[in-house]
Design a protein around this motif. Structure first.
Motif, mmCIF file in Angstrom:
data_model
loop_
_atom_site.group_PDB
_atom_site.id
_atom_site.type_symbol
_atom_site.label_atom_id
_atom_site.label_comp_id
_atom_site.label_asym_id
_atom_site.label_seq_id
_atom_site.Cartn_x
_atom_site.Cartn_y
_atom_site.Cartn_z
ATOM 1 N N GLU B 76 0.966 -1.240 -0.016
ATOM 2 C CA GLU B 76 0.009 -0.030 -0.011
ATOM 3 C C GLU B 76 0.747 1.044 -0.126
ATOM 4 N N ARG B 83 -6.429 -0.551 0.274
ATOM 5 C CA ARG B 83 -7.221 -1.225 1.597
ATOM 6 C C ARG B 83 -8.402 -0.278 1.675
ATOM 7 N N VAL B 95 -8.641 -5.685 -0.028
ATOM 8 C CA VAL B 95 -7.395 -5.352 -0.655
ATOM 9 C C VAL B 95 -7.593 -5.582 -2.211
#
Lengths: 147, 147
Positions: B76, B83, B95
């Motif tokens: 991320e 997310r 996700v």
DNA sequence: CCTTGACTATTAGGGTGCCTAACTATTAGG
DNA sequence: CCTAATAGTTAGGCACCCTAATAGTCAAGG
């Protein structure tokens, strides 16, 4: 640089990589209760055929010398190998297995082999033949990869 | 508990375990220059088919949930996945891959497949057939191992 | 309702196993 | 001799996994 391949090879490559990933999974989980980690057992099995120098161990395992040293020291502390200066070249160190080490290898191999053998029992004869035929190919791939 | 097996199976088990070790080595060292580690690529490939929850990712990768969380957070931060709380169950986290993530998967897979394909080129036709025949067997072993 | 127990994910802390860089000790060649 | 190469260790760091403890959410029974 040639980056075009037979498309069948590329497909097989993808499939092979996927199988490698699964192999990593299995390798990691094999006999987690045992006294020896997988890396330690690999090293111990290697020296159980006779004393080896640290550099040879590292090369055979496909790891760098300091990583081998680290494992060897752990095994020495556990009483499973001995380290002695090579009489012919005192820079070098001969790593030899102890009796306790040999016993540990023996039992760890038995446990792990039994676990794998149990898995293999779920295969047909033909599947077993396929697997057996491919194992030397994987070994060959690895050795050509090392270079 | 039955710990006696066909001795041929035990021998094959030993050989298979060695092949697994070599496979782990290859898997880890493939494309060390790339932006993605092997573990990250596995995760990213998994979510590239559609958003998944953290728990599902962990299960599919064969790792524990906290380990998956750790990788996901790294990805991320690199902008490769997003997310979001699952709208149906706000305990869960969806996700999903980003466009940058999809591009990274694509190029990483290409590079790695090319590297493997180059290795495979060093094999004879028969060796390739042996390998191809064994890959589904390995997948089957893994799935029976999961249980 | 609302509490209790189950579930999902994160945080905290720890361990293995590998790496590179820098160092020590020894050997061998000019 | 002295220098370059070789063998190993030490130091520091990173990737990736784990368990235990925690926070937040859901679902079911009283």
């Amino acid at each position: 640089m040639n980056d075009t391949f037979d498309p069948r090879l590329t497909g097989l490559a993808q499939e092979f990589r996927e199988a490698l990933r699964l192999g990593v999974y299995m390798f990691r989980r094999l006999d987690p209760e045992g006294d020896l980690t997988a890396a330690q057992l690999s090293l111990l099995s290697m020296v159980s055929g006779g004393g080896l120098r640290v550099g040879d161990i590292a090369k055979n395992l496909g790891i760098k010398v300091p990583s081998a040293t680290e494992q060897i020291i752990k095994l020495e502390r556990a009483g499973l190998v001995t380290r002695q200066a090579d009489p012919d070249d005192s820079r070098a160190v001969q790593v030899a297995i102890t009796q306790a080490g040999a016993g540990a290898v023996e039992s760890a191999n038995q446990r792990r082999n039994a676990m794998v053998a149990e898995l293999l029992q779920g295969l047909s004869n033909q599947e077993i033949e396929h697997l057996a035929a491919a194992l030397p190919v994987i070994a060959k791939l690895n050795s050509s990869f090392q270079n």
